[in-house]
Design an enzyme around this catalytic site. Structure first.
Site, PDB file in Angstrom:
ATOM      1  N   SER A 131      46.144  30.258  74.515  1.00  0.00           N
ATOM      2  CA  SER A 131      45.440  31.250  75.327  1.00  0.00           C
ATOM      3  C   SER A 131      43.968  31.306  74.976  1.00  0.00           C
ATOM      4  CB  SER A 131      46.033  32.639  75.101  1.00  0.00           C
ATOM      5  OG  SER A 131      45.277  33.581  75.839  1.00  0.00           O
ATOM      6  N   LYS A 185      53.905  33.285  74.924  1.00  0.00           N
ATOM      7  CA  LYS A 185      52.678  33.126  75.726  1.00  0.00           C
ATOM      8  C   LYS A 185      52.874  33.766  77.114  1.00  0.00           C
ATOM      9  CE  LYS A 185      48.659  31.544  77.190  1.00  0.00           C
ATOM     10  NZ  LYS A 185      48.626  31.258  78.583  1.00  0.00           N
ATOM     11  N   HIS A 188      52.538  37.423  76.701  1.00  0.00           N
ATOM     12  CA  HIS A 188      51.096  37.679  76.526  1.00  0.00           C
ATOM     13  C   HIS A 188      50.426  37.785  77.900  1.00  0.00           C
ATOM     14  CE1 HIS A 188      47.024  36.008  76.736  1.00  0.00           C
ATOM     15  NE2 HIS A 188      46.788  36.527  75.555  1.00  0.00           N
ATOM     16  N   ASN A 189      50.721  36.843  78.763  1.00  0.00           N
ATOM     17  CA  ASN A 189      50.103  36.866  80.089  1.00  0.00           C
ATOM     18  C   ASN A 189      50.555  38.072  80.896  1.00  0.00           C
ATOM     19  OD1 ASN A 189      49.182  34.386  79.187  1.00  0.00           O
ATOM     20  ND2 ASN A 189      49.373  33.418  81.177  1.00  0.00           N
ATOM     21  N   GLU A 192      48.658  40.916  79.772  1.00  0.00           N
ATOM     22  CA  GLU A 192      47.292  40.733  80.309  1.00  0.00           C
ATOM     23  C   GLU A 192      47.200  41.268  81.754  1.00  0.00           C
ATOM     24  OE1 GLU A 192      45.851  36.652  79.734  1.00  0.00           O
ATOM     25  OE2 GLU A 192      45.158  36.677  81.801  1.00  0.00           O
TER      26      GLU A 192
HETATM   27  N1  LIG Z   1      42.480  27.106  82.810  1.00  0.00           N
HETATM   28  C1  LIG Z   1      42.826  28.019  81.915  1.00  0.00           C
HETATM   29  O1  LIG Z   1      42.111  28.999  81.636  1.00  0.00           O
HETATM   30  C2  LIG Z   1      44.105  27.857  81.165  1.00  0.00           C
HETATM   31  C3  LIG Z   1      44.393  28.728  80.119  1.00  0.00           C
HETATM   32  C4  LIG Z   1      45.537  28.535  79.386  1.00  0.00           C
HETATM   33  C5  LIG Z   1      46.399  27.514  79.713  1.00  0.00           C
HETATM   34  N2  LIG Z   1      46.128  26.691  80.756  1.00  0.00           N
HETATM   35  C6  LIG Z   1      47.065  25.600  81.046  1.00  0.00           C
HETATM   36  O2  LIG Z   1      46.531  24.390  80.511  1.00  0.00           O
HETATM   37  C7  LIG Z   1      46.937  23.295  81.323  1.00  0.00           C
HETATM   38  C8  LIG Z   1      45.700  22.541  81.755  1.00  0.00           C
HETATM   39  O3  LIG Z   1      44.881  23.411  82.524  1.00  0.00           O
HETATM   40  P1  LIG Z   1      43.521  22.919  83.215  1.00  0.00           P
HETATM   41  O4  LIG Z   1      43.023  24.072  83.987  1.00  0.00           O
HETATM   42  O5  LIG Z   1      42.683  22.277  82.212  1.00  0.00           O
HETATM   43  O6  LIG Z   1      44.001  21.724  84.158  1.00  0.00           O
HETATM   44  P2  LIG Z   1      44.866  21.736  85.522  1.00  0.00           P
HETATM   45  O7  LIG Z   1      43.953  21.889  86.662  1.00  0.00           O
HETATM   46  O8  LIG Z   1      46.025  22.650  85.382  1.00  0.00           O
HETATM   47  O9  LIG Z   1      45.443  20.228  85.523  1.00  0.00           O
HETATM   48  C9  LIG Z   1      44.608  19.117  85.763  1.00  0.00           C
HETATM   49  C10 LIG Z   1      45.009  17.977  84.858  1.00  0.00           C
HETATM   50  O10 LIG Z   1      46.371  17.593  85.122  1.00  0.00           O
HETATM   51  C11 LIG Z   1      46.396  16.178  85.341  1.00  0.00           C
HETATM   52  N3  LIG Z   1      47.519  15.812  86.185  1.00  0.00           N
HETATM   53  C12 LIG Z   1      47.882  16.412  87.341  1.00  0.00           C
HETATM   54  N4  LIG Z   1      48.987  15.790  87.828  1.00  0.00           N
HETATM   55  C13 LIG Z   1      49.304  14.796  86.961  1.00  0.00           C
HETATM   56  C14 LIG Z   1      50.330  13.822  86.914  1.00  0.00           C
HETATM   57  N5  LIG Z   1      51.275  13.761  87.859  1.00  0.00           N
HETATM   58  N6  LIG Z   1      50.333  12.948  85.876  1.00  0.00           N
HETATM   59  C15 LIG Z   1      49.398  13.014  84.919  1.00  0.00           C
HETATM   60  N7  LIG Z   1      48.404  13.904  84.906  1.00  0.00           N
HETATM   61  C16 LIG Z   1      48.363  14.808  85.916  1.00  0.00           C
HETATM   62  C17 LIG Z   1      45.062  15.890  85.981  1.00  0.00           C
HETATM   63  O11 LIG Z   1      44.777  14.516  85.939  1.00  0.00           O
HETATM   64  P3  LIG Z   1      43.835  13.859  87.081  1.00  0.00           P
HETATM   65  O12 LIG Z   1      42.424  14.103  86.608  1.00  0.00           O
HETATM   66  O13 LIG Z   1      44.196  12.431  87.050  1.00  0.00           O
HETATM   67  O14 LIG Z   1      44.142  14.535  88.361  1.00  0.00           O
HETATM   68  C18 LIG Z   1      44.158  16.749  85.108  1.00  0.00           C
HETATM   69  O15 LIG Z   1      43.902  16.144  83.868  1.00  0.00           O
HETATM   70  C19 LIG Z   1      47.739  23.878  82.472  1.00  0.00           C
HETATM   71  O16 LIG Z   1      49.105  23.825  82.173  1.00  0.00           O
HETATM   72  C20 LIG Z   1      47.271  25.321  82.523  1.00  0.00           C
HETATM   73  O17 LIG Z   1      48.241  26.180  83.089  1.00  0.00           O
HETATM   74  C21 LIG Z   1      44.992  26.843  81.461  1.00  0.00           C
END
Ligand SMILES: NC(=O)c1ccc[n+]([C@@H]2O[C@H](COP(=O)([O-])OP(=O)(O)OC[C@H]3O[C@@H](n4cnc5c(N)ncnc54)[C@H](OP(=O)(O)O)[C@@H]3O)[C@@H](O)[C@H]2O)c1
Length: 482
Positions: A131, A185, A188-189, A192
Site C-alpha cells: 500500500s 491489504k 486496509h482498503n 480506507e
Molecule cells: N496504482 C496504485 O496506486 C496501486 C497501489 C497499490 C497496489 N497496486 C497494484 O499494483 C499492481 C500494479 O499497478 P500499476 O498501477 O502499476 O499497473 P497496472 O496498470 O495495474 O498494470 C499495468 C502492468 O501490467 C502489465 N500487464 C497487463 N497485462 C499483462 C499480461 N497479460 N501479461 C503480462 N503483463 C501484463 C502491463 O504490461 P504492458 O506494459 O506490457 O501492458 C503493465 O506492466 C496492480 O495489481 C495494482 O492493483 C496499485
C-alpha cells in the site's frame, strides 16, 4: 544474458513496479533485474533512471537467468488474468526453492489458489499486499506479505529494507500463510473507503451548515491534523480543498464531477465480510455511497423528490465544527473496529495467526490510512490480545463516550437538513446496536419462526422452540433450524 548479477527482480514496469524497482535499487547491496511484457517500457525505465543500475531484460528467460539463486521476483502487474499469465511464465522459468511474490492487489482467494498450485512445483509463492500508491512504492510502502515462513526468511530482509519506517520499526510483518497478506491489504482498503467517506461527509456538513468556503474548510482540516485525527487522509483533504482550478478560478472540488470511482477492493471487503457474517456497515456504506454517486440517471430522475434541500445554518459555527470533528473521530473508531473484526473472523476461517497489534503498527507508515491513532490500536491489542471488539478497549470506549453527544447532534442535524451522511449515521446505529441490552432481533426470530419454522431460543430456558402458528399456537420443543 548468462551472468546472474541481480539479487531481486521486478516484473511490470507501470507506475507501481517501476517505483518499487527504483526503491529496491536505492538500497545498499541490491541489484535489480526488471522485465515488462512490452520491452519498450523496460528500456524506457532503464534509460530514465541510469543511476538505478537496473539489469534490463527483454524475455522471461533472460530475466530468470539474470537472477542469483534462489531467485526472487516481485510481480507488479494488473490483478487477475495478467497476474496468472506472469506466474505461469515464471513457473516455467524458475526452479524449486525460488520465490515468486505477487505485489499486486490480488483477491486473497486467488492468492490462496495460486499459492497452492505454485507450491506443488517446489517454488515458493508469496502474495504481498503493498500500500501507498506511487509515492509509497518509491519511498517506502506498507507491506503485508503472506506465504510460508520459509519464504519470509529470504524475503523478510529485502522487504524490510524497502518498507516505510515509523519510530524505528519497518512497516512490514509476515501477516500469515498463503492469502493472509492480501486479505489484510483488502481490509486496509475497505477501511480506507470508510475513512474517505467519513471525511467527505464531515466536509459536506461543515460547508452546508456554516457556509464556509473549501479553502476555509481546508484550514479546519489542517488544524484537525494536529490532533487525534492526524492522518495522511486528513492532510491530503486539506490540500485538495485548498486547490483552485486554474481554468475557472473556482475551488477545484467544485469543478470535479461528483461521481466517485472504485477499483473493487472495497466491494471485496464487503462481500467477504458478508460471507464471514461480520457487520462492516461503515465500509459498506462508503462503497454504496460511491455507487449511488455514480448513478447520474437515477440521481437526475430523483432530484425533484420532496425533502429538505440541504441548506441549514448552524447557530454556533465553532461548536458545530467541533461536533463534526468528534462525530468523525467516533465514526472512524467504529470503521476500524469493524475492519479488525473482519480480520479476526478471516484469521479464524482461514487458520491464520494474525497479530492484530502488528497490523496496526505496519499501517502507521507508507500506506493511505496511516494515522497517529493506529498506535492506540496496537496498544489496545498489546493490553488485551483477545479483545472481542476494538471499540470496547478502554481508550476507545472513553473516546466514543466523549464524542457521542456531538455525534448524535450531527446525525440529527444531517437528517433534518436532508444531507446524506450514510457513514456517520450507520456507524452510530452500529454503536447503539452493539451496546443494546435487547435488540428487535427477537421479533425477527418470531417472524422467521412464523413463516419458516426456523425456531427460536428462549431467554429463560435452555433448548430450541417452535410455536405451532398455524395450529393451536402452543409451543413445542424443536430441532434448531437456524
Ligand atoms: N496504482 C496504485 O496506486 C496501486 C497501489 C497499490 C497496489 N497496486 C497494484 O499494483 C499492481 C500494479 O499497478 P500499476 O498501477 O502499476 O499497473 P497496472 O496498470 O495495474 O498494470 C499495468 C502492468 O501490467 C502489465 N500487464 C497487463 N497485462 C499483462 C499480461 N497479460 N501479461 C503480462 N503483463 C501484463 C502491463 O504490461 P504492458 O506494459 O506490457 O501492458 C503493465 O506492466 C496492480 O495489481 C495494482 O492493483 C496499485
Amino acid at each position: 544474458m548468462s551472468n546472474s548479477q541481480a539479487n531481486i527482480g521486478v516484473i511490470g514496469m507501470a507506475v507501481m513496479g517501476s517505483n518499487l524497482a527504483r526503491n529496491l535499487a536505492s538500497r545498499e547491496g541490491n541489484t535489480v533485474a526488471i522485465y515488462n511484457r512490452s520491452a519498450e517500457k523496460t528500456r524506457a525505465v532503464a534509460a530514465e533512471f541510469p543511476d538505478a543500475g537496473f539489469v534490463a531484460t527483454e524475455t522471461i528467460e533472460d530475466f530468470a537467468a539474470s537472477l542469483q539463486k534462489p531467485r526472487t521476483a516481485i510481480i507488479m502487474v494488473q490483478a487477475g488474468r495478467a497476474t496468472d499469465a506472469v506466474i505461469n511464465q515464471l513457473v516455467e522459468a524458475f526452479e524449486p526453492g525460488d520465490i515468486i511474490v505477487d505485489g499486486g492487489n490480488a483477491l486473497f482467494t486467488d492468492t490462496i489458489r495460486r499459492e497452492k498450485a505454485v507450491r506443488e512445483t517446489g517454488i515458493n509463492f508469496v502474495g504481498a499486499g503493498i500500500s501507498g500508491g506511487e509515492e509509497g512504492a518509491l519511498l517506502g510502502p506498507s507491506i503485508m506479505p503472506g506465504g510460508s515462513a520459509e519464504a519470509w526468511e529470504t524475503l523478510g530482509p529485502i522487504l524490510t529494507s524497502i518498507a516505510a519506517v515509523v519510530d524505528g520499526r519497518a512497516c512490514v510483518t509476515h501477516v500469515g500463510t498463503d492469502g493472509a497478506g492480501h486479505f489484510v491489504k483488502m481490509i486496509h482498503n475497505g477501511i480506507e473507503y470508510a475513512d474517505m467517506q467519513l471525511i467527505a461527509e464531515a466536509y459536506d456538513l461543515i460547508r452546508r451548515g456554516t457556509g464556509k468556503s473549501p479553502a476555509e474548510i481546508a484550514e479546519i482540516f489542517a488544524e484537525w491534523n494536529k490532533g487525534e485525527l492526524e492522518s495522511y487522509l486528513i492532510e491530503i483533504t486539506a490540500e485538495v480543498l485548498r486547490q483552485t482550478d486554474a481554468a475557472t478560478g473556482k475551488p477545484l472540488v467544485d469543478v470535479i464531477v461528483d461521481q466517485a470511482g472504485a477499483k473493487g477492493t472495497g466491494a471485496w471487503t464487503v462481500q467477504t465480510a458478508l460471507d464471514l457474517g461480520i457487520p462492516v456497515s461503515g465500509i459498506a456504506e462508503a462503497v454504496f455511497a460511491r455507487s449511488l454517486s455514480s448513478k447520474p440517471a437515477q440521481r437526475a430522475a430523483a432530484s425533484a423528490l420532496p425533502g429538505p434541500d440541504g441548506d441549514f445554518a448552524v447557530a454556533d459555527v465553532d461548536a458545530f465544527v467541533e461536533d463534526v470533528r468528534l462525530a468523525l473521530y467516533a465514526s472512524k473508531i467504529i470503521a476500524y473496529s469493524q475492519g479488525f473484526d473482519a480480520i479476526v473472523a478471516g484469521a479464524e476461517e482461514y487458520n491464520w495467526d494474525i497479530k492484530k497489534g502488528d497490523i496496526a503498527a505496519i499501517w502507521r507508515g507508507g500506506c493511505i490510512i496511516r494515522a497517529q491513532f493506529l498506535n492506540r490500536i496496537t496498544d489496545a491489542y498489546a493490553e488485551n490480545p483477545g479483545l472481542v471488539a476494538l471499540v470496547t478497549a478502554p481508550y476507545f470506549t472513553d473516546a466514543v463516550a466523549g464524542a457521542q453527544s456531538a455525534w448524535r447532534r450531527v446525525v440529527i442535524a444531517a437528517a433534518q437538513a436532508g444531507i446524506p451522511s450514510p457513514a456517520f449515521s450507520s456507524s452510530l446505529a452500529y454503536y447503539d446496536g452493539l451496546r443494546a441490552d435487547r435488540l428487535p432481533a427477537a421479533l425477527v426470530q418470531g417472524q422467521r419462526d412464523f413463516f419458516g419454522a426456523h425456531t427460536y431460543k428462549r431467554v429463560d430456558r435452555e433448548g430450541t422452540f417452535h410455536t405451532l402458528w398455524s395450529g393451536d399456537r402452543s409451543e413445542i420443543q424443536a430441532v434448531d433450524a437456524h
